[in-house]
Design a protein around this motif. Sequence first.
Motif, PDB file in Angstrom:
ATOM      1  N   GLY A  77      22.937  43.230  17.291  1.00 38.91           N
ATOM      2  CA  GLY A  77      23.420  41.856  17.210  1.00 38.91           C
ATOM      3  C   GLY A  77      23.155  41.042  18.465  1.00 38.91           C
ATOM      4  N   THR A  78      23.703  39.594  18.444  1.00 37.73           N
ATOM      5  CA  THR A  78      23.672  38.883  19.476  1.00 37.73           C
ATOM      6  C   THR A  78      24.594  39.312  20.437  1.00 37.73           C
ATOM      7  N   TRP A  79      24.294  40.146  21.361  1.00 34.23           N
ATOM      8  CA  TRP A  79      25.326  40.569  22.437  1.00 34.23           C
ATOM      9  C   TRP A  79      25.555  39.830  23.555  1.00 34.23           C
ATOM     10  N   PRO A  80      24.543  38.645  23.794  1.00 35.80           N
ATOM     11  CA  PRO A  80      24.792  38.102  25.144  1.00 35.80           C
ATOM     12  C   PRO A  80      26.013  37.033  24.960  1.00 35.80           C
ATOM     13  N   ILE A  81      26.301  36.787  23.782  1.00 36.11           N
ATOM     14  CA  ILE A  81      27.535  35.752  23.483  1.00 36.11           C
ATOM     15  C   ILE A  81      28.730  36.539  24.205  1.00 36.11           C
ATOM     16  N   TRP A  82      28.975  37.786  23.714  1.00 34.86           N
ATOM     17  CA  TRP A  82      30.209  38.535  24.121  1.00 34.86           C
ATOM     18  C   TRP A  82      30.074  39.179  25.535  1.00 34.86           C
ATOM     19  N   HIS A  83      28.726  39.331  26.104  1.00 31.18           N
ATOM     20  CA  HIS A  83      28.484  39.378  27.537  1.00 31.18           C
ATOM     21  C   HIS A  83      28.979  38.231  28.267  1.00 31.18           C
ATOM     22  N   GLY A  84      28.646  36.958  27.971  1.00 34.29           N
ATOM     23  CA  GLY A  84      29.425  36.014  28.656  1.00 34.29           C
ATOM     24  C   GLY A  84      30.841  35.643  28.395  1.00 34.29           C
ATOM     25  N   ALA A  85      31.277  36.184  27.576  1.00 35.15           N
ATOM     26  CA  ALA A  85      32.968  36.138  27.273  1.00 35.15           C
ATOM     27  C   ALA A  85      33.474  36.952  28.351  1.00 35.15           C
ATOM     28  N   GLY A  86      32.929  38.099  28.426  1.00 32.86           N
ATOM     29  CA  GLY A  86      33.575  39.364  29.429  1.00 32.86           C
ATOM     30  C   GLY A  86      33.500  38.573  30.740  1.00 32.86           C
ATOM     31  N   TRP A  87      32.228  37.983  31.143  1.00 35.33           N
ATOM     32  CA  TRP A  87      31.905  37.473  32.726  1.00 35.33           C
ATOM     33  C   TRP A  87      32.792  36.430  32.957  1.00 35.33           C
ATOM     34  N   PHE A  88      33.293  35.716  31.743  1.00 35.98           N
ATOM     35  CA  PHE A  88      33.967  34.465  31.855  1.00 35.98           C
ATOM     36  C   PHE A  88      35.577  34.935  32.410  1.00 35.98           C
ATOM     37  N   LEU A  89      35.892  36.151  31.566  1.00 42.48           N
ATOM     38  CA  LEU A  89      37.222  36.635  31.729  1.00 42.48           C
ATOM     39  C   LEU A  89      37.274  37.232  32.975  1.00 42.48           C
ATOM     40  N   PHE A  90      36.284  38.031  33.538  1.00 36.99           N
ATOM     41  CA  PHE A  90      36.247  38.487  34.929  1.00 36.99           C
ATOM     42  C   PHE A  90      36.419  37.282  36.067  1.00 36.99           C
ATOM     43  N   ALA A  91      35.953  36.346  35.801  1.00 35.06           N
ATOM     44  CA  ALA A  91      36.152  35.298  36.818  1.00 35.06           C
ATOM     45  C   ALA A  91      37.120  34.751  36.877  1.00 35.06           C
ATOM     46  N   LEU A  92      37.942  34.407  35.906  1.00 34.67           N
ATOM     47  CA  LEU A  92      39.110  34.211  35.796  1.00 34.67           C
ATOM     48  C   LEU A  92      40.220  35.151  36.250  1.00 34.67           C
ATOM     49  N   PHE A  93      39.869  36.579  35.799  1.00 33.47           N
ATOM     50  CA  PHE A  93      40.587  37.493  36.717  1.00 33.47           C
ATOM     51  C   PHE A  93      40.483  37.370  38.071  1.00 33.47           C
ATOM     52  N   LEU A  94      39.444  37.130  38.814  1.00 35.59           N
ATOM     53  CA  LEU A  94      39.283  37.242  40.287  1.00 35.59           C
ATOM     54  C   LEU A  94      40.116  36.078  40.553  1.00 35.59           C
ATOM     55  N   LEU A  95      40.018  34.642  39.848  1.00 35.24           N
ATOM     56  CA  LEU A  95      40.934  33.519  40.513  1.00 35.24           C
ATOM     57  C   LEU A  95      42.379  33.816  40.208  1.00 35.24           C
ATOM     58  N   CYS A  96      42.736  34.756  39.221  1.00 37.26           N
ATOM     59  CA  CYS A  96      44.063  34.762  39.171  1.00 37.26           C
ATOM     60  C   CYS A  96      44.714  35.905  39.937  1.00 37.26           C
ATOM     61  N   LEU A  97      43.948  36.715  41.003  1.00 43.17           N
ATOM     62  CA  LEU A  97      44.348  37.402  41.660  1.00 43.17           C
ATOM     63  C   LEU A  97      45.345  36.953  42.630  1.00 43.17           C
ATOM     64  N   SER A  98      45.288  35.817  42.989  1.00 43.54           N
ATOM     65  CA  SER A  98      46.235  35.217  44.001  1.00 43.54           C
ATOM     66  C   SER A  98      47.666  35.072  43.518  1.00 43.54           C
ATOM     67  N   VAL A  99      47.872  35.168  42.142  1.00 42.90           N
ATOM     68  CA  VAL A  99      49.188  35.211  41.591  1.00 42.90           C
ATOM     69  C   VAL A  99      49.879  36.113  42.298  1.00 42.90           C
ATOM     70  N   PRO A 100      49.580  37.520  42.179  1.00 39.78           N
ATOM     71  CA  PRO A 100      50.482  38.486  42.744  1.00 39.78           C
ATOM     72  C   PRO A 100      50.603  38.425  44.214  1.00 39.78           C
ATOM     73  N   GLY A 101      49.575  37.881  44.840  1.00 38.01           N
ATOM     74  CA  GLY A 101      49.635  37.753  46.383  1.00 38.01           C
ATOM     75  C   GLY A 101      50.723  36.746  46.622  1.00 38.01           C
ATOM     76  N   SER A 102      51.015  35.738  45.749  1.00 39.43           N
ATOM     77  CA  SER A 102      51.965  34.544  46.003  1.00 39.43           C
ATOM     78  C   SER A 102      53.432  34.974  45.838  1.00 39.43           C
ATOM     79  N   ALA A 103      53.362  36.197  44.738  1.00 40.68           N
ATOM     80  CA  ALA A 103      54.676  36.831  44.284  1.00 40.68           C
ATOM     81  C   ALA A 103      55.130  37.645  45.481  1.00 40.68           C
TER      82      ALA A 103
END
Length: 102
Positions: free
Chosen positions: A73-99
């Motif tokens: 199937g058209t797997w690059p669509i899901w591949h992009g979704a995964g990388w987008f969520l990983f990028a948000l994950f890296l941005l949100c790593l500061s939340v536990p640090g601030s806690a």
Amino acid sequence: MTNDVEKRWRDPQAFRAAVTYVAAVIAVAAVCFAFYAIPDDHSVVAAVLVPGVLFAGGLGAFAQTYRVWKAHGTWPIWHGAGWFLFALFLLCLSVPGSAITA
């Protein structure tokens, strides 16, 4: 069968499914962030859930990428979704640090 080198990927149904999945994961992460931010006692456990949800969502998107790739199937669509969520994950790593520092 689609050629992996071909760049004209068009699958509106898969795109809608991926966007719905990403929106649902972000909504769950936002609820976890609300449980962290609204009370005065800033729980570290609630703070860790925010990047944890995004990381698990990224892994789920990459698992779906593999399943769609195996089905030719058209797997690059899901591949992009995964990388987008990983990028948000890296941005949100500061939340536990601030806690931890609060």
